[in-house]
Design an enzyme around this catalytic site. Structure first.
Site: not given
Length: 192
Positions: A15-17, A63, A65, A97, A99, A108-109, A134
């Protein structure tokens, strides 16, 4: 670690953030950077990703977004943020993603669409791969794709203390701790 006899490679999906970069706080809630100058790489990310690379893993970022869909950030800004991330860290690919929940997309996760797309694109063996995130939705996404999962313990994640309920292999404080768990136990089967 190299390609298996089936020709596929293991990967670590990230994951990014909150994993590779700090979250940005807006209205008391964790959020994504909306400008390149808001992107602040986590201090342990370069070392952690270098260790994964040395162990032979592909490094693939997945990620959500939704700020793009919500009109809070332009797609070009997202591309610029990802270019800066890729320049700072040895990632092999980044998929976002853009959306919102109402779009009911497959990417979308917690849905596994982004992982499945990257696995196909890069020849990934999902049974030898990991997802680090996270949020509960990162764990659910990794599990749905057939990866082992590690959750970074963040106070804003309500499930961070419930490993058995989430089915995550581990809950750790930092990305570097997650990487050490992966490198020390690379052959763990993904089944709980």
């Amino acid at each position: 670690m190299t390609r298996a006899s089936n020709g596929l490679r293991p990967a670590v999906f990230l994951d990014r953030d909150g994993v590779l970069n700090h979250v940005v706080w807006r209205d008391g809630k964790p959020a994504s950077p909306r400008a390149v100058d808001e992107l602040e790489i986590e201090a342990d990310a370069p070392q952690a990703l270098a260790a994964l690379k040395a162990a032979g893993y592909l490094l693939l970022v997945v990620t959500n977004q939704p700020d793009v869909r919500r009109g809070l950030m332009a797609a070009e800004v997202l591309d610029a943020i990802h270019a800066r991330l890729a320049a700072a860290l040895p990632v092999d690919d980044i998929v976002a993603c853009v959306h919102d929940n109402a779009d009911d997309c497959a990417c979308r996760k917690p849905k596994p669409g982004m992982i499945l797309e990257l696995a196909e694109r890069h020849g990934v063996d999902l049974s030898r791969s990991w997802m680090i995130g996270d949020q509960d939705r990162d764990v659910a996404c990794g599990q749905a794709a057939g990866c082992a999962t590690i959750l970074l313990k963040k106070f804003y994640n309500s499930g961070a203390n419930s490993v058995p309920e989430l089915g995550s292999r581990a809950v750790v404080e930092t990305l570097l701790q997650a990487v050490l768990a992966i490198v020390e136990q690379p052959t763990i089967a993904t089944a709980p």
